[in-house]
Motif scaffolding. Sequence first.
Motif, PDB file in Angstrom:
ATOM      1  N   ALA A   9       1.244   2.334   3.172  1.00 54.28           N
ATOM      2  CA  ALA A   9       2.550   2.467   2.531  1.00 54.28           C
ATOM      3  C   ALA A   9       2.993   1.088   2.059  1.00 54.28           C
ATOM      4  CB  ALA A   9       3.566   3.043   3.516  1.00 54.28           C
ATOM      5  N   ARG A  10       3.733   1.043   0.962  1.00 57.40           N
ATOM      6  CA  ARG A  10       4.227  -0.212   0.404  1.00 57.40           C
ATOM      7  C   ARG A  10       5.727  -0.113   0.177  1.00 57.40           C
ATOM      8  NH1 ARG A  10       0.873  -3.808   0.462  1.00 57.40           N
ATOM      9  NH2 ARG A  10      -1.254  -3.124   0.622  1.00 57.40           N
ATOM     10  N   VAL A  11       6.362  -1.281   0.010  1.00 54.36           N
ATOM     11  CA  VAL A  11       7.813  -1.334  -0.162  1.00 54.36           C
ATOM     12  C   VAL A  11       8.152  -2.156  -1.403  1.00 54.36           C
ATOM     13  CG1 VAL A  11      10.018  -1.949   0.882  1.00 54.36           C
ATOM     14  CG2 VAL A  11       8.099  -1.256   2.353  1.00 54.36           C
ATOM     15  N   PHE A  91       5.141   4.431  -2.240  1.00 53.83           N
ATOM     16  CA  PHE A  91       5.864   3.176  -2.448  1.00 53.83           C
ATOM     17  C   PHE A  91       7.341   3.478  -2.207  1.00 53.83           C
ATOM     18  CE2 PHE A  91       1.982   1.708  -3.919  1.00 53.83           C
ATOM     19  CZ  PHE A  91       2.015   0.444  -4.473  1.00 53.83           C
ATOM     20  N   PHE A  92       7.909   2.862  -1.173  1.00 53.18           N
ATOM     21  CA  PHE A  92       9.294   3.078  -0.780  1.00 53.18           C
ATOM     22  C   PHE A  92      10.192   2.034  -1.435  1.00 53.18           C
ATOM     23  CE2 PHE A  92       6.878   5.217   2.455  1.00 53.18           C
ATOM     24  CZ  PHE A  92       7.642   6.323   2.780  1.00 53.18           C
ATOM     25  N   LEU A  93      11.495   2.277  -1.385  1.00 51.54           N
ATOM     26  CA  LEU A  93      12.478   1.391  -1.987  1.00 51.54           C
ATOM     27  C   LEU A  93      13.321   0.715  -0.912  1.00 51.54           C
ATOM     28  CD1 LEU A  93      13.925   0.366  -4.559  1.00 51.54           C
ATOM     29  CD2 LEU A  93      15.401   2.394  -4.399  1.00 51.54           C
ATOM     30  N   ALA A  94      13.571  -0.580  -1.077  1.00 54.12           N
ATOM     31  CA  ALA A  94      14.493  -1.333  -0.222  1.00 54.12           C
ATOM     32  C   ALA A  94      15.349  -2.203  -1.130  1.00 54.12           C
ATOM     33  CB  ALA A  94      13.729  -2.195   0.776  1.00 54.12           C
ATOM     34  N   ARG A  95      16.645  -2.257  -0.844  1.00 51.63           N
ATOM     35  CA  ARG A  95      17.574  -3.052  -1.658  1.00 51.63           C
ATOM     36  C   ARG A  95      18.295  -4.060  -0.773  1.00 51.63           C
ATOM     37  NH1 ARG A  95      18.889  -0.140  -6.624  1.00 51.63           N
ATOM     38  NH2 ARG A  95      18.144   1.991  -6.491  1.00 51.63           N
TER      39      ARG A  95
END
Length: 145
Positions: A9-11, A91-95
């Motif tokens: 998994a990637r971010v 691919f996940f999202l981080a803000r």
Amino acid sequence: MEGVDRRAARVVCLDGQGRVLLMHWHDRVSGKAIWEPPGGGLEPGETPLEAARRELTEETGLPGSVVEDVWVEVQRDFRWLGVRYVTTEPFFLARFDEAGPEVDPGALTPEESEAYLGYAWLESMPDGVEPPELAEVVAKLTGRR
């Protein structure tokens, strides 16, 4: 040649200015340098979201809790250390609210430490970005077109 299907998994991390965090790595087998979002393989019993959160903290020192349960599947076909990987990764999202939070990769594996060249918060995708269609992945995750 058949490729290895490694669960990973990637971010995609976005800072307060909309820049993307990319990690810079050197493949000692091919001699190539690549840029890619933080992430890595799933451990036994781990969900992709759990892995994304753990990997973000290990590779960057940033809090894994910021990884949202928002993701897109990305088809990958790449080589690393002489092994071909053919797989689908979420691919996940981080803000982050602030501009360019400091990255401290304090928990890299020995293999990662040897390959690590640095990181950057970037407005556009550099040469050697993996996956090559990362700009489209960011657009899908954020609704930007």
